[in-house]
Design an enzyme around this catalytic site. Structure first.
Site, PDB file in Angstrom:
ATOM      1  N   GLY A 178      -7.616   4.116   3.152  1.00 21.51           N
ATOM      2  CA  GLY A 178      -7.639   3.031   2.175  1.00 21.51           C
ATOM      3  C   GLY A 178      -8.805   3.083   1.201  1.00 21.51           C
ATOM      4  N   ILE A 179      -9.826   3.875   1.522  1.00 19.50           N
ATOM      5  CA  ILE A 179     -11.008   3.886   0.644  1.00 19.50           C
ATOM      6  C   ILE A 179     -10.953   5.069  -0.327  1.00 19.50           C
ATOM      7  CG2 ILE A 179     -12.389   2.604   2.340  1.00 19.50           C
ATOM      8  CD1 ILE A 179     -13.932   5.170   2.896  1.00 19.50           C
ATOM      9  N   ASP A 205       0.891  -1.154   0.000  1.00 18.38           N
ATOM     10  CA  ASP A 205       0.000   0.000   0.000  1.00 18.38           C
ATOM     11  C   ASP A 205       0.940   1.217   0.000  1.00 18.38           C
ATOM     12  OD1 ASP A 205      -2.284   1.693   0.465  1.00 18.38           O
ATOM     13  OD2 ASP A 205      -1.692   1.779   2.579  1.00 18.38           O
ATOM     14  N   ARG A 215     -11.713   8.303  -2.925  1.00 26.69           N
ATOM     15  CA  ARG A 215     -12.060   9.717  -2.690  1.00 26.69           C
ATOM     16  C   ARG A 215     -13.580   9.874  -2.564  1.00 26.69           C
ATOM     17  NH1 ARG A 215      -9.619  13.337  -7.302  1.00 26.69           N
ATOM     18  NH2 ARG A 215      -7.838  11.991  -6.828  1.00 26.69           N
ATOM     19  N   ASP A 265      -1.622  -0.219   6.169  1.00 28.50           N
ATOM     20  CA  ASP A 265      -1.746   0.521   7.433  1.00 28.50           C
ATOM     21  C   ASP A 265      -3.210   0.717   7.828  1.00 28.50           C
ATOM     22  OD1 ASP A 265      -2.348   2.372   5.367  1.00 28.50           O
ATOM     23  OD2 ASP A 265      -2.022   4.020   6.775  1.00 28.50           O
ATOM     24  N   SER A 298      -5.061   5.296  -4.549  1.00 24.19           N
ATOM     25  CA  SER A 298      -4.917   6.717  -4.880  1.00 24.19           C
ATOM     26  C   SER A 298      -4.560   6.968  -6.335  1.00 24.19           C
ATOM     27  CB  SER A 298      -3.837   7.349  -4.005  1.00 24.19           C
ATOM     28  OG  SER A 298      -3.578   8.669  -4.452  1.00 24.19           O
ATOM     29  N   ARG A 299      -5.299   7.906  -6.936  1.00 28.84           N
ATOM     30  CA  ARG A 299      -4.992   8.319  -8.310  1.00 28.84           C
ATOM     31  C   ARG A 299      -3.730   9.171  -8.345  1.00 28.84           C
ATOM     32  NH1 ARG A 299     -11.182   9.881  -9.337  1.00 28.84           N
ATOM     33  NH2 ARG A 299     -11.351   8.965  -7.256  1.00 28.84           N
ATOM     34  N   ASN A 300      -3.279   9.601  -7.175  1.00 31.24           N
ATOM     35  CA  ASN A 300      -2.045  10.399  -7.110  1.00 31.24           C
ATOM     36  C   ASN A 300      -0.799   9.528  -6.911  1.00 31.24           C
ATOM     37  OD1 ASN A 300      -3.008  13.306  -7.126  1.00 31.24           O
ATOM     38  ND2 ASN A 300      -4.268  12.484  -5.484  1.00 31.24           N
ATOM     39  N   ASP A 350      -0.102   5.105   0.852  1.00 31.88           N
ATOM     40  CA  ASP A 350      -0.359   6.138   1.865  1.00 31.88           C
ATOM     41  C   ASP A 350      -0.298   5.554   3.269  1.00 31.88           C
ATOM     42  OD1 ASP A 350      -0.954   8.205  -0.074  1.00 31.88           O
ATOM     43  OD2 ASP A 350      -2.857   7.201  -0.423  1.00 31.88           O
TER      44      ASP A 350
HETATM   45  C1  BG6 Z   1      -5.878   5.766  -0.355  1.00 31.41           C
HETATM   46  C2  BG6 Z   1      -5.920   6.589   0.904  1.00 31.41           C
HETATM   47  O1  BG6 Z   1      -4.585   5.261  -0.532  1.00 31.41           O
HETATM   48  O2  BG6 Z   1      -6.227   6.552  -1.489  1.00 31.41           O
HETATM   49  C3  BG6 Z   1      -7.277   7.262   1.052  1.00 31.41           C
HETATM   50  O3  BG6 Z   1      -5.664   5.764   2.028  1.00 31.41           O
HETATM   51  C4  BG6 Z   1      -7.592   8.063  -0.211  1.00 31.41           C
HETATM   52  O4  BG6 Z   1      -7.246   8.102   2.184  1.00 31.41           O
HETATM   53  C5  BG6 Z   1      -7.525   7.150  -1.438  1.00 31.41           C
HETATM   54  O5  BG6 Z   1      -8.887   8.636  -0.128  1.00 31.41           O
HETATM   55  C6  BG6 Z   1      -7.797   7.887  -2.753  1.00 31.41           C
HETATM   56  O6  BG6 Z   1      -6.767   8.812  -2.981  1.00 31.41           O
HETATM   57  P1  BG6 Z   1      -6.808   9.955  -4.066  1.00 31.41           P
HETATM   58  O7  BG6 Z   1      -5.391  10.506  -4.037  1.00 31.41           O
HETATM   59  O8  BG6 Z   1      -7.109   9.306  -5.391  1.00 31.41           O
HETATM   60  O9  BG6 Z   1      -7.829  10.934  -3.665  1.00 31.41           O
HETATM   61 MG    MG Z   2      -2.737   3.298   3.518  1.00 35.93          MG
END
Ligand code: BG6
Ligand code: MG
Length: 224
Positions: free
Chosen positions: A44-45, A7, A47, A170, A116-118, A9
């Site tokens: 983990g969930i 994972d 946006r 985490d 996460s898309r980031n 974040d």
């Molecule tokens: C997960 C995070 O990895 O990514 C979440 O634990 C977050 O908190 C999710 O909402 C989506 O991330 P993003 O960057 O696409 O908004």
């Molecule tokens: Mg995480």
């Protein structure tokens, strides 16, 4: 153990804290209550699901149209992106750089299973993009964590059977996803958020290949 799936974040870098700060900023803007205990359940969930949970907790579940919710998510992401724009390799959590080196040294495959898309931007800024043999695109999935799809997809991309994978998380939703995928689950953090994990460490610096191998052996003896 032929692969380790990470994972991002809160495991590789402390962006779990940045997600919290960005959601808190939105909660302040729309004047609803928000705190760390609510934030725990967002880890983990996606946006979209995070915003829904936050609005429900804040008593504003039906207050916003879809267009307004889109705007709130956009604002959250803008705030978040200003925080991640400052990330450098110094922001790798302790022990993660060493663990990646140990895995590469033993030819163990390395995967990324982040919602996460980031994620691609973050791992590029951390200087570890080239360490990954597979990175799951969360936008291509039908179901988010706690569904196992993201971890099963990572294993398929790596060409490794789920039973030969360990995965590190985490968050509660992530640990459930790993266990449903039939993998060895490693939790980093407090025990109460790590229900079901096969190995729990308090901090990322405790994650060594030696420990993973030892616990993996014990797990195999117990379960197979
Ligand atoms: C997960 C995070 O990895 O990514 C979440 O634990 C977050 O908190 C999710 O909402 C989506 O991330 P993003 O960057 O696409 O908004
Ligand atoms: Mg995480």
């Amino acid at each position: 153990m032929k692969a380790v799936i990470f994972d991002l974040d809160g495991v590789i870098t402390d962006t779990a804290e940045y997600h919290f700060l960005a959601w808190r900023h939105i909660a302040e803007q729309i004047d609803i209550p928000f705190d760390r205990s609510v934030n725990e359940s967002l880890k983990g969930i996606s946006r979209e699901e995070s915003l829904e949970s936050m609005l429900t907790f804040g008593g504003a579940k039906t207050k916003y149209t879809n267009a307004e919710k889109k705007k709130l998510m956009h604002l959250k992401n803008q705030y978040y992106q200003t925080l991640i724009s400052k990330l450098t390799p110094e922001n790798l959590l302790p022990g993660i750089g060493r663990l990646l080196c140990e895995l590469k040294g033993e030819n163990i495959k390395i995967g990324l299973a982040s919602s996460s898309r980031n994620a691609p931007e973050i791992i590029t800024r951390l200087g570890i993009m080239d360490d990954f043999h597979a990175i799951v695109d969360p936008t291509a999935l039908a179901n988010g964590k706690p569904d196992p799809e993201i971890f099963l997809t990572a294993a398929a991309l790596l060409g490794v059977s789920p039973a030969d994978c360990a995965a590190i998380e985490d968050a509660e939703a992530g640990i459930s996803a790993i266990k449903s995928a039939g993998m060895f689950a490693v939790g980093v953090g407090h025990e109460e958020s790590m229900l079901g994990a096969d190995l729990i460490v308090r901090q990322s610096r405790d994650l060594t290949l030696e420990l993973l191998n030892e616990e993996w052996e014990q797990y195999r003896i117990k379960h197979f």
